[in-house]
Design an enzyme around this catalytic site. Structure first.
Site, PDB file in Angstrom:
ATOM      1  N   HIS A 100       0.867  -1.175   0.000  1.00  0.00           N
ATOM      2  CA  HIS A 100       0.000   0.000   0.000  1.00  0.00           C
ATOM      3  C   HIS A 100       0.910   1.234   0.000  1.00  0.00           C
ATOM      4  CE1 HIS A 100      -2.765  -2.878   2.046  1.00  0.00           C
ATOM      5  NE2 HIS A 100      -3.715  -2.190   1.435  1.00  0.00           N
ATOM      6  N   ASP A 103       1.782   2.675   3.445  1.00  0.00           N
ATOM      7  CA  ASP A 103       2.563   1.814   4.330  1.00  0.00           C
ATOM      8  C   ASP A 103       4.053   1.899   4.040  1.00  0.00           C
ATOM      9  OD1 ASP A 103       0.414   0.636   5.838  1.00  0.00           O
ATOM     10  OD2 ASP A 103      -0.165  -0.353   3.981  1.00  0.00           O
ATOM     11  N   ASP A 295      -5.481 -13.282  -2.003  1.00  0.00           N
ATOM     12  CA  ASP A 295      -4.860 -12.897  -0.739  1.00  0.00           C
ATOM     13  C   ASP A 295      -4.961 -14.092   0.194  1.00  0.00           C
ATOM     14  OD1 ASP A 295      -4.111 -10.411  -1.537  1.00  0.00           O
ATOM     15  OD2 ASP A 295      -5.296  -9.311  -0.085  1.00  0.00           O
ATOM     16  N   ASP A 308      -6.824 -12.132   9.686  1.00  0.00           N
ATOM     17  CA  ASP A 308      -5.639 -12.177   8.816  1.00  0.00           C
ATOM     18  C   ASP A 308      -4.552 -13.097   9.357  1.00  0.00           C
ATOM     19  OD1 ASP A 308      -6.588 -10.507   6.838  1.00  0.00           O
ATOM     20  OD2 ASP A 308      -5.787  -8.691   7.735  1.00  0.00           O
TER      21      ASP A 308
END
Length: 437
Positions: A100, A103, A295, A308
């Site tokens: 990202h 990030d 993902d 996650d």
């Protein structure tokens, strides 16, 4: 400088190895169905989880020990993280990474300053990519973290928020192209609404379509050849997300003329939040010719949010690889570990244990899926279950040769439906279990 001096390059040592810093199943060059394992799986690490997830949660402060990070929000500190990340990629034999924009580089006081910060960090990424040969699977923009996006980004009720998001995505696509990225992901963390009473749904959806068309057009303008992906997530933080699941996303793309430019990026934990199994989401996208990337993570069935976690369930990865192989495997996407260590796993070494486990679990799933496909046992059982469609009235229906009048006449003459066969769900499950070794 070595940031993980206690870790050598992770090697394949086979299932009987007692070395927890070795692969037991992931052998990158091993051929499966005539293709190297590394090319089937196309593993990627997520910069945001590896380098930025600090272990904080709503009930506690950060826990992660990251000695290379001084805790500041400076460009210099952001640049220091990059070689740490690439050392990890090298030692894990991880071919790809994802990022990202926010990030990898801090925001400034203005968009101009923010873009300049990003450019400075990207220089280090380019150097590390040239040094290591690692590649960018896809890039994306964080359009949910800053308060300017509290009402959404492309679906915001404020035109300025939409405009800022467009400028941010423009820059993110440019950076992705500059780094040779193979794709770009649209993930709208707040593209939805909390209350129907204050929402003009049609207007927001129209704005989202306008936004995505702008991005596709700009990519063509600058010669970015990467694949665009749309990532579904049904809720959290927004209650009613427009990108609920694969079916909703694909319907949106087709309704707005985007189906030729955008495929799906499916996340396991997001499928769970939508009330689906991930194999359902993958198969639906694949059946529509829109399975792009994955993902790779897992959720916790006892917790109702997006945890996650790294995937360690061989049943899960086998089913996922069965679907992916069914539709010809990855062409542009791959398996990105959008997964983070648990809050209690705070030592740098835990980054390696986590990724090794995930890579081994998918390698195992790939090999088992290939064995299932080679035997043809499950495939033949499914084919037999649908055999009434292979001839007679079933074949005529599929060929478009009959209408309601024809089918009424057929049933009036026949009188009743032929005896049904058993679904044998338990048998299918038993046969599947037979291959889990």
């Amino acid at each position: 400088m070595a940031y993980f001096p206690e870790v050598e390059k992770i090697q394949y040592e086979g299932p009987d190895s007692d070395n927890n810093l070795a692969f037991r199943y992931y052998n990158p060059d091993e051929l499966v169905e005539g293709k190297a394992m590394k090319d089937h799986l196309r593993f990627s690490a997520a910069f945001w989880h590896c380098m930025r997830a600090n272990g904080s949660d709503p009930f506690g402060a950060p826990t992660m020990y990251m000695p290379w990070d001084d805790g500041s929000n400076s460009v210099a500190n952001a640049q220091k993280r990059v070689p740490v990340f690439f050392e990890m990629l090298e030692k894990l034999q991880m071919p790809y990474f994802c990022f990202h924009d926010r990030d990898i580089a801090p925001e400034g006081d203005t968009l101009k300053e923010t873009n300049a910060n990003l450019d400075e960090v990207v220089k280090v990424f380019k150097d590390e990519m040239a040094r290591t040969g690692k590649k960018l699977l896809w890039g994306t923009a964080n359009l949910f973290g800053n308060p300017r996006f509290m009402h959404g980004a492309a679906t915001s009720c404020h035109a300025d928020s939409f405009a800022y998001a467009a400028a941010q995505v423009k820059k993110a696509i440019e950076v992705t192209k500059e780094l040779g990225g193979e794709g770009y992901v649209f993930w709208g963390g707040r593209e939805g609404y909390m209350s129907w009473l204050n929402t003009d749904m049609k207007r927001e959806l129209d704005h989202l379509a306008i936004f995505m068309h702008m991005a596709v057009d700009y990519a063509k303008e600058i010669g970015f050849k990467g694949q665009f992906y749309f990532e579904p997530k049904p809720k959290e933080p927004t209650k009613h997300q427009y990108d609920f699941d694969s079916a909703a996303c694909i319907n949106f793309l087709r309704a707005n003329g985007l189906e030729n430019d955008v495929k799906m990026n499916i996340e396991t934990n997001h499928a769970t939040l939508a009330g689906h199994a991930v194999e359902h989401e993958l198969d639906y996208a694949g059946s529509q010719g829109m399975l792009g990337s994955v993902d790779a993570n897992n959720g916790d069935m006892l917790l109702g949010w997006d945890t996650d976690q790294f995937p360690t369930d061989v049943y899960l990865t086998t089913k996922m690889m069965l679907v992916i192989l069914k539709y010809g495997g990855f062409t542009t996407g791959g398996l990105n570990f959008d997964a983070k260590r648990r809050r209690e796993s705070f030592q740098p070494l835990d980054l390696f244990y986590a990724h090794i486990g995930g890579m081994d679990t998918f390698a195992r799933g790939l090999k088992i899926a290939a064995e299932i496909r080679k035997s043809g046992e499950l495939e033949n059982m499914v084919k037999e279950r649908y055999s009434s469609w292979d001839s007679g009235i079933g074949a005529d229906i599929e060929a478009g040769k009959v209408c309601f009048n024809c089918l009424e006449k057929y049933m009036l003459e026949k009188g009743e439906v032929a005896p049904l066969s058993s679904g044998r769900q338990e048998l299918y499950e038993n046969v599947f279990n037979k291959y889990i070794k």
